[in-house]
Enzyme design. Structure first.
Site: not given
Ligand code: 5GP
Length: 142
Positions: A30, A46, A99
């Protein structure tokens, strides 16, 4: 429909710090980690989130989660690991490709960063309320 950031990562349109890959699953760091070693595990196929995920995809992810969680835990001798999975905006989902977050946990004295605070305040229920909830959910299992 526009690709999500994770589909762009899968298609190598944007870079990522790869941790693991097989025919069905990809895992990477992340980029905004909440603890040291915070890792994301995604299916290559997806789905928006858990609600439209087929069982084969879920099984492919489930098969590798213990292996990756163990590697993340042992890398910095974590004191524990949380695995989170957010579905829909109100539940904290910001990227709409399924995810799993693998979040290693560290005691203060470990010297590793751990910015996560979990609050889990329970609600007291009567037996009848449990029974109503149980019936409603079991009736909705397909
Ligand atoms: P959610 O909030 O959808 O459960 O988690 C999305 C996660 O994706 C967040 O923890 C955020 O830090 C991570 N994230 C967002 N954009 C990117 C990116 O461009 N690359 C990576 N490796 N992680 C990302």
């Amino acid at each position: 429909m526009e690709k999500t950031i994770f589909e762009k990562i899968l298609d190598k349109e944007i870079p990522s710090y790869k941790i693991y890959e097989d025919d069905y699953v990809y895992a990477f760091l992340d980029v905004f980690p909440i603890t040291k070693g915070h890792t994301l595990v995604i299916p290559k196929k997806h789905s928006r989130n858990i609600f439209d995920c087929d069982s084969e995809t879920a099984a492919n992810i489930g098969r590798v989660l213990p292996k990756i969680a163990n590697a993340v835990k042992s890398s910095f001798s974590a004191d524990g690991v949380n695995i989170f999975q957010n579905n829909e905006e109100y539940a904290g989902q910001s990227v709409f490709h399924l995810h799993f977050h693998i979040v290693p946990r560290y005691k203060k004295e470990s010297g590793h960063f751990d910015n996560l605070e979990i609050k889990w305040p329970p609600q007291k229920l009567e037996q009848q309320q449990f029974l109503e909830i149980q019936e409603k959910i079991t009736n909705n299992l397909k």
